[in-house]
Each structure stands twice: as C-alpha cells, then as structure tokens.
Scaffold this motif. Structure first.
Motif, short mmCIF file in Angstrom:
data_model
loop_
_atom_site.label_atom_id
_atom_site.label_comp_id
_atom_site.label_asym_id
_atom_site.label_seq_id
_atom_site.Cartn_x
_atom_site.Cartn_y
_atom_site.Cartn_z
N GLY A 1 -5.53 -7.32 -9.10
CA GLY A 1 -4.04 -6.45 -7.51
C GLY A 1 -3.79 -8.28 -6.64
O GLY A 1 -4.14 -8.62 -6.23
N SER B 1 -1.59 -8.20 -4.49
CA SER B 1 0.05 -7.83 -3.56
C SER B 1 -1.03 -8.14 -2.12
O SER B 1 -1.62 -9.58 -2.19
N ALA C 1 -3.90 -8.56 0.11
CA ALA C 1 -5.07 -8.51 0.23
C ALA C 1 -5.44 -9.55 -1.26
O ALA C 1 -5.85 -10.48 -0.65
N ASP D 1 -0.42 -4.51 -11.39
CA ASP D 1 0.27 -4.05 -12.63
C ASP D 1 1.41 -4.32 -12.07
O ASP D 1 2.56 -3.72 -12.96
N GLU D 2 2.10 -4.42 -10.79
CA GLU D 2 3.63 -4.28 -10.57
C GLU D 2 3.70 -5.86 -10.97
O GLU D 2 3.51 -6.29 -11.55
N ARG E 1 4.47 -4.01 2.70
CA ARG E 1 5.01 -1.92 2.19
C ARG E 1 5.01 -1.69 3.31
O ARG E 1 5.60 -0.55 3.18
N LYS F 1 10.41 2.15 7.24
CA LYS F 1 10.85 2.28 7.78
C LYS F 1 12.24 1.17 7.62
O LYS F 1 13.12 1.82 7.85
N ALA G 1 -5.42 -4.16 -15.16
CA ALA G 1 -6.17 -4.26 -16.04
C ALA G 1 -6.97 -3.42 -15.71
O ALA G 1 -6.44 -2.16 -15.41
N THR H 1 -6.70 -3.56 -5.91
CA THR H 1 -6.30 -2.65 -6.56
C THR H 1 -5.98 -1.90 -5.26
O THR H 1 -5.22 -1.00 -5.91
N ARG I 1 4.89 4.34 -2.13
CA ARG I 1 3.98 3.33 -2.16
C ARG I 1 4.32 1.95 -2.40
O ARG I 1 4.31 1.02 -1.86
N GLY J 1 -9.78 -5.11 0.78
CA GLY J 1 -8.21 -4.23 1.35
C GLY J 1 -8.57 -2.78 1.16
O GLY J 1 -9.64 -2.24 0.85
N ASP J 2 -7.62 -2.36 0.61
CA ASP J 2 -7.34 -0.57 0.90
C ASP J 2 -8.29 0.17 0.11
O ASP J 2 -8.97 1.36 -0.46
N HIS K 1 -4.88 -0.20 6.45
CA HIS K 1 -4.66 -0.83 6.85
C HIS K 1 -4.46 -2.35 6.92
O HIS K 1 -5.24 -2.69 6.70
N TRP K 2 -2.91 -2.54 6.95
CA TRP K 2 -2.06 -3.83 6.56
C TRP K 2 -3.01 -4.74 7.05
O TRP K 2 -4.11 -5.63 7.00
N TRP L 1 -0.50 0.64 13.41
CA TRP L 1 0.46 0.54 13.57
C TRP L 1 1.70 1.53 13.18
O TRP L 1 1.15 1.57 12.01
C1 LIG Z 1 4.94 3.27 3.06
C2 LIG Z 1 3.95 2.57 3.80
C3 LIG Z 1 4.01 2.39 4.95
C4 LIG Z 1 2.75 1.30 5.73
N1 LIG Z 1 3.26 1.21 6.92
C5 LIG Z 1 1.95 0.80 7.70
C6 LIG Z 1 1.74 0.65 8.92
O1 LIG Z 1 3.05 0.71 9.41
N2 LIG Z 1 0.77 -0.44 9.34
C7 LIG Z 1 -0.14 -0.32 8.83
O2 LIG Z 1 -1.43 -0.68 9.11
N3 LIG Z 1 -0.51 -0.21 7.18
C8 LIG Z 1 0.80 0.42 6.90
N4 LIG Z 1 0.70 0.70 5.49
C9 LIG Z 1 -0.49 0.12 4.78
C10 LIG Z 1 -0.12 -1.18 4.18
O3 LIG Z 1 0.54 -1.33 3.21
C11 LIG Z 1 -2.33 -1.46 3.24
O4 LIG Z 1 -3.03 -1.43 4.05
C12 LIG Z 1 -1.67 -2.60 2.38
O5 LIG Z 1 -0.62 -2.73 1.97
C13 LIG Z 1 -3.28 -2.35 1.46
O6 LIG Z 1 -2.96 -3.63 0.66
P1 LIG Z 1 -4.24 -4.34 -0.37
O7 LIG Z 1 -3.33 -5.81 -1.29
O8 LIG Z 1 -5.68 -3.60 -0.55
O9 LIG Z 1 -3.76 -3.08 -1.54
P2 LIG Z 1 -2.56 -2.36 -2.11
O10 LIG Z 1 -0.77 -2.76 -1.30
O11 LIG Z 1 -2.27 -0.81 -2.24
O12 LIG Z 1 -2.25 -3.34 -3.20
C14 LIG Z 1 -2.68 -3.11 -4.35
C15 LIG Z 1 -2.12 -3.58 -5.68
O13 LIG Z 1 -2.83 -3.68 -6.92
C16 LIG Z 1 -1.79 -3.17 -8.27
N5 LIG Z 1 -2.93 -2.69 -9.09
C17 LIG Z 1 -3.41 -1.27 -8.74
N6 LIG Z 1 -4.79 -1.38 -10.10
C18 LIG Z 1 -4.21 -1.76 -10.59
C19 LIG Z 1 -4.87 -2.45 -12.27
N7 LIG Z 1 -5.78 -1.77 -12.75
N8 LIG Z 1 -4.76 -3.69 -12.51
C20 LIG Z 1 -3.31 -4.79 -11.71
N9 LIG Z 1 -2.97 -4.21 -10.57
C21 LIG Z 1 -3.73 -3.30 -10.03
C22 LIG Z 1 -1.00 -2.18 -7.20
O14 LIG Z 1 -0.07 -1.97 -8.27
C23 LIG Z 1 -1.30 -3.18 -6.30
O15 LIG Z 1 0.17 -4.02 -6.23
C24 LIG Z 1 2.24 1.10 4.77
C25 LIG Z 1 1.77 0.88 3.36
C26 LIG Z 1 3.06 1.83 3.05
C27 LIG Z 1 3.37 2.42 0.76
#
Ligand SMILES: Cc1cc2nc3c(=O)[nH]c(=O)nc-3n(C[C@H](O)[C@H](O)[C@H](O)COP(=O)(O)OP(=O)(O)OC[C@H]3O[C@@H](n4cnc5c(N)ncnc54)[C@H](O)[C@@H]3O)c2cc1C
Ligand code: SF4
Lengths: 78, 462
Positions: B20, B22, B24, B46-47, B54, B59, B89, B116, B138, B294-295, B313-314, B345
């Motif tokens: 993953g 991104s 986190a 995977d991206e 994000r 916005k 993965a 992820t 997304r 993360g998420d 949440h970010w 936010w």
């Molecule tokens: C449009 C939008 C607006 C947002 N606005 C806000 C906001 O205003 N305030 C706020 O607090 N939060 C906001 N968020 C939420 C915030 O973006 C997320 O909480 C944050 O991105 C979480 O990060 P992460 O790294 O846990 O997960 P993600 O950002 O979801 O990243 C996970 C990554 O893992 C990849 N992945 C998944 N499965 C696999 C696999 N099997 N193998 C390899 N890679 C994989 C995914 O493709 C992705 O790239 C928003 C989200 C979106 C989509």
C-alpha cells in the motif's frame, strides 16, 4: 517542488495566502486551497509561508522541516 | 520477542515490505529510515503513481484549480526504497513470510506493514455502473476523469450519497455553476457522521447554494440511452431526474480481499490490530511480524471504551503509520501505543468543517458557541455524561480546547459558560444519529466492538 498542508493543524490564519498568494488561497473564511506542486518560481514565497505558519502545518519537500508526524490531536502517550 | 542481537541485525540488514504505497505507507517508510533502519525497504502499490494526497481530489482538483498530478506527497527525507508500483499484492503466506504479487513474483520480509486502505464502493448494479457518465472518486485517475467531464458542462450532475465526499462534490458542481441533484437515504446530509442536528445545517448550505437536495430517498436505478450513456436516474419515491453524470459516493470498502485465507483477522471492516499496530490473526493472537496502519486498520482505543475504531481520516493514517514504523524496529518495552484522538476536516460551500473525537458515538449535542443558523458555531457531543466529540463550522480555533476536554473525559453538558453562547445552546438536545443497526453509506468512523457475527475463526479438525 512539492507541498502539503496538514489541514487538521491549519487554523486558517491566512499567513501563507498572504506570503505566497500564487500557491495558497483562502476559500471562504477559513478553508484553505493550495497547489501541491507549485512552480519553482514560487519557491522563496513558499519557504517564507512554511516558516511563517503559526501552527507549522506546511511541509515542503527537501527542506528537512520538522514535519509533525504527530500532528494536531496526537497524544500517543510516548 | 527478538533478542537484542537479532533486532540489531533487523535494523541493519533486515527486509521490510510495505504493501500500500500511499499516505500511510510513505509516512511509515520515512519513519523507518528516520529511526535508523538501513536494511531493504520494498514499497508495493497497485496504483502506478508515487504516493499522492487524496483530500485535494474532491476539492481543488475538481474545482479545476490544480491538476490531479499536482497532488504527489512531499518526502520528508529520502527513503531509498525499492518501488514496485502498478502491481498488486495478491496473497500473504504468514509462515513463509512472503507476499505474492499479481505479476507472479513474490517478496520475502522480516517485517510487513499493511497499509492497503479502502476503495470506493461501486454502484451495485454492474451494468448500470458501466454506463458512460457514472463515476466514483477515490484515485487520481478517478479525479482526472470526473474533472474532465465536469469541465465539459453536463446538463445535470447527480450525486448519490451526501456524506463528506458527496457533499464536497455537490459543492464543487455549484461553484462551477453546474445543476446538481443530491440523493441521500438519510434524513439530512452528513447525518451518519455528524447527526441530523448538524446535518440540518449542512442541508441549509445545500439549499442556499442551489443544490436540488433529496433526502429520505434512494436511487433505485440508473438508465442509459441506446449508446450506453447515462440519461436518467430513478428514485425510491417514484421520482426521476435526468442527468448526464452520476457520482456514486456511497462510502468505501476495505482492501482486505488479498488477505483471504492468510490467517490474519482481516475482513470487510478492516484488519484488527492491537494498540501497537500489530495485526491479530484469526485466533486473536498477535502476529509478531505483521503491522497495520491507515484506513485499513481497526484498533482499540481506551478513550472510546476500547472499542475497535476504523477511521478514514488523513491524520490517523499519518499518526498510525509513525507508531507502526517505530514499533516494527524496536524492543517490546520501547513500543508506543497509537492513541490518537480522531481529527477530521472537510470544506464545502466555502465553509470549513472540522471535527475531533467520535461524534457518532454520542447521544446528545450542545451548541456551545455561535449559532447553527449563522453556519458558524462550535458544538460539543456528549455520551453518557462526558464530552466525546466536537464539531466546528468556521470556528476551527476552538477544536484544540475540545480535544483536551475529550481526552480528560470532561463532563457533558459542559458546566462552564463560553463566549458567544446563544439561547439555542443553553441545553443539550438529541444529536440525531441514525439507528446504528441500519447500514448507511458510511460515516467515516466505524465503532465496532465485539459482534458474534464477526467471528471468523474456522476450526477444522484434521
Ligand atoms: C476524495 C477524498 C477526499 C478526502 N478528504 C479528506 C479530508 O478532507 N479529510 C481527511 O481527514 N481525510 C480525507 N480523505 C481520507 C484520506 O485521504 C485517507 O484517510 C487516507 O488517504 C488514508 O491513507 P492510507 O494510506 O491508509 O490509504 P489509501 O490512501 O487508501 O492508500 C492505500 C493504497 O494501497 C493500494 N492498495 C490497495 N490494495 C492493494 C494491494 N492488494 N496491493 C498493493 N496496493 C494496494 C491502494 O490502491 C492505495 O494506493 C479523503 C479521501 C478521498 C478519497
Ligand atoms: S499559515 Fe498555516 S494556519 Fe495559516 S492558513 Fe496557512 S497553513 Fe493554515
């Protein structure tokens, strides 16, 4: 150059929008919009904004800023 | 636990794999290097893109202020990783400590971090979801496509679901002067996340800005024309609306399918882990070498009755990644718990909305400052006589104070008076959350304690 603002920390003081208006802009009274990848032309302005932000919410790539991994709201007891 | 010698070796020449790539994943990688990890670091995503942010997608990117490729996240430091981007993965072998990848290769690890995240829940009817004009939001690619379509000036946009993302999209449409209809099953926008008292204010914002807001209805079908383009949507109340674009904003699904059969406690609600971000296996035993952030993570939080919180949440992704990375490479007694107070936010219709704590756990709400009618206020949420959360509309400066109130389990209703307290804020009222047993399109916080239906342990005698 790359920029990100921790909008949980940001309190809309608008210092950045004042110092680097081509990169940061207020949207309404408190919300902040910004360009995460501004042209290098604005580098100095952005660095000034980063330094001036009262809550240290702005991270600029490569300045080695003490970017708060423990952003607003953290109290991890550690 | 690792004896000192092997821990030293892990830090010096171990193999850490992050799945993953991104927010986190990146922040964890930076922390690993910051804390002296010099071994091999592999980032699997995977991206096809390097980690990007994000929140701007719904916005500034949709508004057309910045292109979607201007969202790459800055690095706090060089992380010297081996990047495997554009490849998912597909499986995890816990005993061989190996991650299988979609291209048929695999990567071995000494420590694994799973980050992820989640993905958009698609429109359930596949044929209808495939119509030209139906979108989700997304990823960077989603945002580029949708932005392009909005720029073309569709006759009407339909937003399905008025959570945070749906409301932000509706706001962008109005700012771009596009006619927009919002369909929401709940009684108001944001009612799942903030309750219907605050949701009423959100509804006023929609109306004030010319959104055709339909609450208490469900979209029952999307209809295309002969060429496979979206033409019309049908509602549960018998109504229809003609639209060229529909954005499905019905919440998110956790990316855990690739872990099926791995033995980890991973399911539709995320991956359960302890407060130190160590993943649980299906037996409820910590898997020593596997961490989650993360998420996609669900972890217990003492401030909220040790219930498992999943936060989209970010700030949570950033904070949890730092704790997970730290704990991956330190001795047991040096581990830290992830006890972050949820912060969130959103910006819509020119109003800055922020929240702290877990509003949807609350039963009551009190407007402690400002006024709902002016759309500028601070409101505190109460749960069993203590402050559990707060929300501000254009009054972000009061949030930190409320954070401390939540962390100290301060009494609710607050016994003190505040500046700018109005008549409406003199006594608490029910916060108006939907019945938790009825599924919604997703408050971004899920409180999930033990549920008997959640047991996924299968005991198969030989
Ligand atoms: C449009 C939008 C607006 C947002 N606005 C806000 C906001 O205003 N305030 C706020 O607090 N939060 C906001 N968020 C939420 C915030 O973006 C997320 O909480 C944050 O991105 C979480 O990060 P992460 O790294 O846990 O997960 P993600 O950002 O979801 O990243 C996970 C990554 O893992 C990849 N992945 C998944 N499965 C696999 C696999 N099997 N193998 C390899 N890679 C994989 C995914 O493709 C992705 O790239 C928003 C989200 C979106 C989509
Ligand atoms: S200076 Fe800092 S607090 Fe003020 S608007 Fe800019 S980022 Fe936000």
């Amino acid at each position: 150059m790359k920029v990100v603002v921790d909008l949980n920390r940001c309190q809309g003081y608008a210092q950045c929008a004042f110092l680097a208006p081509d990169v940061f802009a207020m949207h309404g009274e408190e919300a902040l919009l910004y360009d995460g990848q501004p042209d290098d032309t604005w580098r100095l302005d952005v660095l000034r904004a980063e330094a001036a932000c009262p809550v240290k919410a702005i991270t600029v790539e490569g300045t080695g800023a003490m970017w708060a991994t423990e952003g607003a709201g953290v109290s991890d007891g550690g | 636990m690792a004896v000192d010698g092997s821990l030293e070796r892990l830090r010096r020449e171990g193999r850490i794999v992050v799945v993953g790539a991104s927010l986190a994943g990146l922040r964890a990688a930076e922390t690993l290097r910051e804390e002296g990890f010099t071994g091999t670091l592999t980032m699997i995503g995977d991206e096809p893109y390097e980690p990007y942010d994000r929140p701007p997608l719904s916005k500034q990117v949709l508004l057309g202020r910045v292109p979607a490729d201007h969202t790459a996240l800055p690095r706090r430091r060089a992380i010297e990783a081996q990047w495997r981007l554009g490849v998912a993965a597909t499986g995890l072998d816990l005993s061989a400590k190996r991650v299988a990848l979609a291209d048929g290769t695999s990567v071995e690890y000494d420590r694994l971090l799973i980050a992820t995240g989640v993905r958009s829940r698609p429109w359930p009817n596949e044929l209808e979801a495939g119509l030209d004009g139906v979108f989700v939001l997304r990823t960077r690619d989603d945002a580029t496509r949708l932005r392009h379509r909005l720029k073309a000036g569709p006759s009407r946009v339909l937003v399905i679901g008025a959570g945070f993302t749906g409301s932000e999209i509706a706001s962008v449409c109005r700012e771009r002067d596009l006619p927009v209809t919002v369909a929401e099953r709940g009684p108001t926008p944001l009612s799942g996340a903030l309750g219907s008292v605050i949701g009423d204010v959100a509804a006023q914002l929609h109306h004030q800005h010319g959104v055709d807001l339909r609450c208490g209805v469900m979209v029952t079908g999307l209809e295309g024309d002969g060429a496979g383009r979206l033409r019309r949507a049908h509602f549960s109340d018998g109504g229809t609306v003609d639209a060229e674009v529909a954005v499905v904003a019905l919440g998110a699904t956790r990316n855990t399918e690739w872990l099926a059969g791995s033995g980890l406690a991973a399911g539709p609600r995320g991956i359960a882990c302890d407060a130190g971000c160590r993943a649980f296996d299906v037996r409820g035993i910590v898997a020593d070498d596997v961490f989650v952030a993360g998420d996609v993570a669900r972890s217990p939080h003492p401030l909220f009755g040790y219930q498992f919180l999943s936060l989209e949440h970010w700030g949570n992704a950033v904070a949890q990644a730092a704790v997970a990375a730290h704990n991956m490479i330190c001795r047991g007694e040096e581990r830290r718990p992830h006890l972050w107070t949820p912060y969130f936010w959103s910006a819509q219709f020119g109003v800055n909305i922020k929240s702290v704590g877990v509003p949807n756990m609350a039963d009551q709400i009190i407007v402690s400052q400002g006024s709902l009618g002016e759309h500028r206020f601070t409101a505190a949420y109460g749960y069993q006589g203590r402050v559990i959360a707060a929300v501000t509309f254009d009054q972000a400066k009061w949030l930190e104070f409320h954070q401390r109130q939540i962390e100290q389990a301060a009494p609710f209703p607050p016994p003190f008076t505040t500046v700018d307290r109005r008549a409406e804020g003199m006594r608490p009222v029910p916060a108006g959350f939907p019945d938790p047993s009825v599924p919604t399109h997703g408050p971004q916080v899920t409180v999930s304690g033990h549920s008997p239906t959640d047991q996924r342990v299968t005991f198969t005698p030989a």
